[in-house]
Design a protein around this motif. Structure first.
Motif, PDB file in Angstrom:
ATOM      1  N   ALA A   5      -9.915 -37.332  37.785  1.00 53.77           N
ATOM      2  CA  ALA A   5     -10.760 -38.517  37.582  1.00 53.77           C
ATOM      3  C   ALA A   5     -12.201 -38.101  37.274  1.00 53.77           C
ATOM      4  N   GLN A   6     -12.692 -37.087  37.964  1.00 54.14           N
ATOM      5  CA  GLN A   6     -14.049 -36.595  37.693  1.00 54.14           C
ATOM      6  C   GLN A   6     -14.148 -36.002  36.289  1.00 54.14           C
ATOM      7  N   SER A  11      -8.141 -36.614  42.278  1.00 56.00           N
ATOM      8  CA  SER A  11      -9.589 -36.832  42.344  1.00 56.00           C
ATOM      9  C   SER A  11     -10.315 -35.970  41.317  1.00 56.00           C
ATOM     10  N   ILE A  12      -9.882 -34.737  41.164  1.00 59.65           N
ATOM     11  CA  ILE A  12     -10.538 -33.820  40.231  1.00 59.65           C
ATOM     12  C   ILE A  12     -10.332 -34.293  38.789  1.00 59.65           C
ATOM     13  N   ASP A  48      -7.920 -33.600  52.072  1.00 58.17           N
ATOM     14  CA  ASP A  48      -8.995 -34.593  52.016  1.00 58.17           C
ATOM     15  C   ASP A  48      -9.993 -34.336  50.888  1.00 58.17           C
ATOM     16  N   ARG A  49     -10.230 -33.064  50.568  1.00 63.08           N
ATOM     17  CA  ARG A  49     -11.341 -32.728  49.688  1.00 63.08           C
ATOM     18  C   ARG A  49     -10.948 -32.225  48.308  1.00 63.08           C
ATOM     19  N   GLY A  65      -8.566 -27.594  42.503  1.00 62.84           N
ATOM     20  CA  GLY A  65      -7.833 -28.475  43.411  1.00 62.84           C
ATOM     21  C   GLY A  65      -6.547 -27.857  43.905  1.00 62.84           C
ATOM     22  N   GLN A  77      -2.241 -34.292  35.724  1.00 63.70           N
ATOM     23  CA  GLN A  77      -2.957 -35.514  36.087  1.00 63.70           C
ATOM     24  C   GLN A  77      -3.607 -36.176  34.878  1.00 63.70           C
ATOM     25  N   SER A 134      -7.888 -32.821  46.176  1.00 66.69           N
ATOM     26  CA  SER A 134      -6.706 -33.330  45.480  1.00 66.69           C
ATOM     27  C   SER A 134      -6.926 -33.275  43.966  1.00 66.69           C
ATOM     28  N   TRP A 135      -5.863 -32.947  43.222  1.00 67.73           N
ATOM     29  CA  TRP A 135      -5.964 -32.875  41.765  1.00 67.73           C
ATOM     30  C   TRP A 135      -6.214 -34.244  41.142  1.00 67.73           C
TER      31      TRP A 135
END
Length: 393
Positions: A383-384, A380-381, A374-375, A174, A28, A377-378
């Protein structure tokens, strides 16, 4: 922004959760930054990956000293990076050296903590003091520390009180729910000796004391008769631990347990098939900062029975996506349960609850799949993590 990710493990040589994390996160991050990866071992085919070998002079040395010997080469290769991001103590010290040498910002992800893994002395001998030194030095010197769970954040503050809370960010592990998904095929299980005509409990883990595998073996005779327990165990910490595991496995088999042991790492497809076929996934860890494998099982639609330690309760919702087993460590036990026999029986009781109620199990499996998607996903991780990079440059 150029980011150099430092990790002992990287495909195709991945044996634990930290290696899975480094692999998935890097996929990612390559969409967001100019990413270079540095790992241990033999050359990799990807042009952005540089592998570093143990110096010849250290070929017969303690494994911890070998890791420290690789660190200078990793640090030198990170020249020009805006951020170095290290994973596990094996690479943390290289990140620290890169920070000192190049003035590069160092972000460190804590996947586990050496002070909470005293059994590593069994594996590393005097090297445990070296690994502890590497971790402590790097953690206290890092610009930001990423904890893979809220429980890990608490552990960091307890083990390293000098570390300011404002330097810690929580970013969970994730799961790729496209890669890990329910499948109906079981063709790769039969060659492994796994039968597909009976209720099955599965466990997949490295053979290390923190995974609690000996306790799951002891729980096997208490499972509902006719239940197949499949334990996929690889990469034992020591020969002695492997022998102890084999002795207990023989003992419980003689007591009537239906036990299948797979000692080689599973292919990705075989793992998908096993996690999808199993009625319950078992995670008996006595120490687990997060536990990616529980997410993998949930993403395959399988309910999880796991020990209520570390970050596991942040992944497995008790009574919704699985069941949690209370755990109390004995004083001076090195993290082992105060009453090993009672713990084994309690674990079996909760597994049996789900085996005896397939409808409830299927409902939990569907809920677990939704929660994983929902909680965790790679994308999202990553991006953080990218935002953390931006904050230290």
């Amino acid at each position: 922004m150029r980011v150099d990710l430092l990790s002992r493990e990287y495909p195709p040589h991945v044996y634990g959760g930290a290696g899975v994390h480094a692999d998935q996160l890097s996929r990612q991050l390559r969409r967001l930054v100019d990413l270079r990866v540095h790992c241990f071992g033999e050359p990799r085919p990807q042009p952005y990956v540089t592998a570093h070998r143990t110096p010849a002079e250290l070929a017969g040395a303690n494994p911890a000293l070998q890791a420290m010997g690789i660190a200078p080469a990793m640090a030198a290769a990170a020249a020009g990076a805006d951020v170095v991001h290290s994973h596990t103590w094996y690479a943390n010290i290289a990140g620290h050296l890169a920070k000192l040498l190049h003035g590069t910002a160092h972000v460190l992800t804590a996947h586990s903590l050496e002070p909470l893994r005293p059994w590593k002395a069994e594996q590393l001998g005097g090297g445990y003091a070296l690994s502890s030194y590497c971790e402590r030095t790097a953690v206290l010197g890092a610009d930001r520390v990423i904890a893979v769970s809220g429980a890990m954040r608490d552990d960091l503050l307890r083990c390293y009180p000098e570390l300011g809370p404002d330097r810690i960010a929580v970013v969970h592990n994730g799961i790729d729910t496209d890669e890990f998904r329910p499948v109906s095929d079981t063709s790769q299980l039969i060659p492994l000796g796994i039968r597909t005509d009976r209720p099955t409990v599965a466990c997949v883990a490295r053979l290390t004391r923190q995974k609690g595998l000996l306790h799951l073996l002891r729980a096997a005779p208490y499972l509902i008769p006719g239940t197949q327990l499949v334990m996929c165990v690889s990469a034992p910490d020591t020969v002695e631990l492997a022998d102890e595991f084999s002795a207990i496995a023989e003992e419980v088999t003689e007591r009537g347990a239906d036990l299948v042991i797979v000692r080689e790492p599973l292919s990705r497809e075989a793992l998908r098939q096993l996690l999808s076929y199993a009625g319950v996934f078992a995670c008996p860890s006595v120490y687990e900062p997060m536990g990616i494998v529980n997410l993998e099982a949930m993403a395959c639609g399988t309910p999880v029975v796991a020990t209520a330690v570390g970050g596991i309760p942040e992944v497995v919702t008790d009574g919704e996506t699985g069941l949690l087993v209370p755990f109390a460590a004995g004083p001076g036990s090195g993290g082992e349960p105060a009453d090993a026999e009672a713990f084994a029986k309690d674990f079996a009781v909760r597994v049996n609850e789900l085996l005896a109620d397939p409808q409830r199990s299927r409902r939990m499996g569907r809920a677990g799949r939704r929660r994983a998607a929902d909680r965790f996903s790679w994308a999202s991780i990553a991006a953080q993590v990218h935002e953390i990079y931006r904050s230290v440059v």
